[in-house]
Each structure stands twice: as C-alpha cells, then as structure tokens.
Motif scaffolding. Structure first.
Motif, PDB file in Angstrom:
ATOM      1  N   UNK A  95       0.812  -1.216   0.000  1.00 36.51           N
ATOM      2  CA  UNK A  95       0.000   0.000   0.000  1.00 36.51           C
ATOM      3  C   UNK A  95       0.847   1.269   0.000  1.00 36.51           C
ATOM      4  N   UNK A  96       1.947   1.269   0.706  1.00 34.78           N
ATOM      5  CA  UNK A  96       2.752   2.480   0.857  1.00 34.78           C
ATOM      6  C   UNK A  96       3.360   2.981  -0.447  1.00 34.78           C
ATOM      7  N   UNK A  97       3.510   2.131  -1.447  1.00 33.68           N
ATOM      8  CA  UNK A  97       4.167   2.553  -2.695  1.00 33.68           C
ATOM      9  C   UNK A  97       3.368   2.247  -3.959  1.00 33.68           C
ATOM     10  N   UNK A  98       2.242   1.575  -3.843  1.00 36.34           N
ATOM     11  CA  UNK A  98       1.559   1.040  -5.017  1.00 36.34           C
ATOM     12  C   UNK A  98       1.144   2.116  -6.016  1.00 36.34           C
ATOM     13  N   UNK A  99       0.537   3.205  -5.553  1.00 39.19           N
ATOM     14  CA  UNK A  99       0.004   4.190  -6.498  1.00 39.19           C
ATOM     15  C   UNK A  99       1.114   4.986  -7.168  1.00 39.19           C
ATOM     16  N   UNK A 100       2.149   5.339  -6.414  1.00 42.47           N
ATOM     17  CA  UNK A 100       3.283   6.054  -7.000  1.00 42.47           C
ATOM     18  C   UNK A 100       3.974   5.199  -8.064  1.00 42.47           C
ATOM     19  N   UNK A 101       4.214   3.936  -7.758  1.00 47.65           N
ATOM     20  CA  UNK A 101       4.864   3.044  -8.721  1.00 47.65           C
ATOM     21  C   UNK A 101       3.983   2.832  -9.962  1.00 47.65           C
ATOM     22  N   UNK A 102       2.680   2.654  -9.748  1.00 47.45           N
ATOM     23  CA  UNK A 102       1.772   2.410 -10.879  1.00 47.45           C
ATOM     24  C   UNK A 102       1.692   3.631 -11.780  1.00 47.45           C
ATOM     25  N   UNK A 103       1.662   4.845 -11.213  1.00 49.99           N
ATOM     26  CA  UNK A 103       1.657   6.068 -12.031  1.00 49.99           C
ATOM     27  C   UNK A 103       2.906   6.124 -12.913  1.00 49.99           C
ATOM     28  N   UNK A 104       4.050   5.745 -12.359  1.00 54.66           N
ATOM     29  CA  UNK A 104       5.287   5.726 -13.151  1.00 54.66           C
ATOM     30  C   UNK A 104       5.213   4.718 -14.280  1.00 54.66           C
TER      31      UNK A 104
END
Length: 95
Positions: free
Chosen positions: A81-90
């Motif tokens: 959860x802590x990194x999922x959205x940032x990584x997916x946007x990239x």
C-alpha cells in the motif's frame, strides 16, 4: 454472477513472493471478485478507469475490460500500500 479475473505477470510474481498467509488472503480476494461476493473500488483522478482491491497492507490494481462476456477484470499491478500508487503512475507514464 460469475466474473472472470485474469492475473498478469507482475501481480502474479508479487503474490508468489508473499508469506503463505498473505498469499491466501490475496487469492481469497480474487476468488471473491470471481464469485461476485466483492467488487473492486474505482480509482479517481488520473487513475480513473482502474480499480483497487484492498488486501491487508497490499493493493491490487485492476482494469475492467468492457464488453466482454462474462465480465472481465485484469489484475495489472500489485504492491504494498505504501508505494503502489506512485509506482503504478510511473509504469503507466503519469510521472
């Protein structure tokens, strides 16, 4: 209603790397979607068109394939959860 769920390579590898309890929870969440017992939540803003499933401290990101019979979701990304959205946007080129 039966819903088809396809798991792409990255999320499958992520699930396989988890502890046995976490793997079981992730697989249960996917089976719940297939049985119609749960439905992914839609994402907003620049991730509109994608859906999320919360499983403990993990998130699955899904894409709905419109027009398919039976309804079809693809699990396209999974991470903590802590990194999922940032990584997916990239990955999809939004950052």
């Amino acid at each position: 209603m039966k819903i088809e769920v396809i798991i792409e390579e990255q999320p499958l590898a992520f699930i396989r790397r988890q502890s046995p309890d976490a793997r079981k929870s992730l697989r249960t969440a996917i089976h719940d979607i297939e049985r119609g017992a749960a439905f992914p939540e839609p994402l907003e803003d620049e991730l509109e068109g994608f859906y999320k499933v919360r499983v403990e401290n993990c998130r699955l990101i899904l894409k709905h394939e419109s027009g398919s019979k039976p309804p079809l979701f693809k699990v396209v990304f999974a991470e903590r959860r802590s990194v999922v959205y940032e990584m997916f946007r990239q990955i999809i080129g939004l950052e």
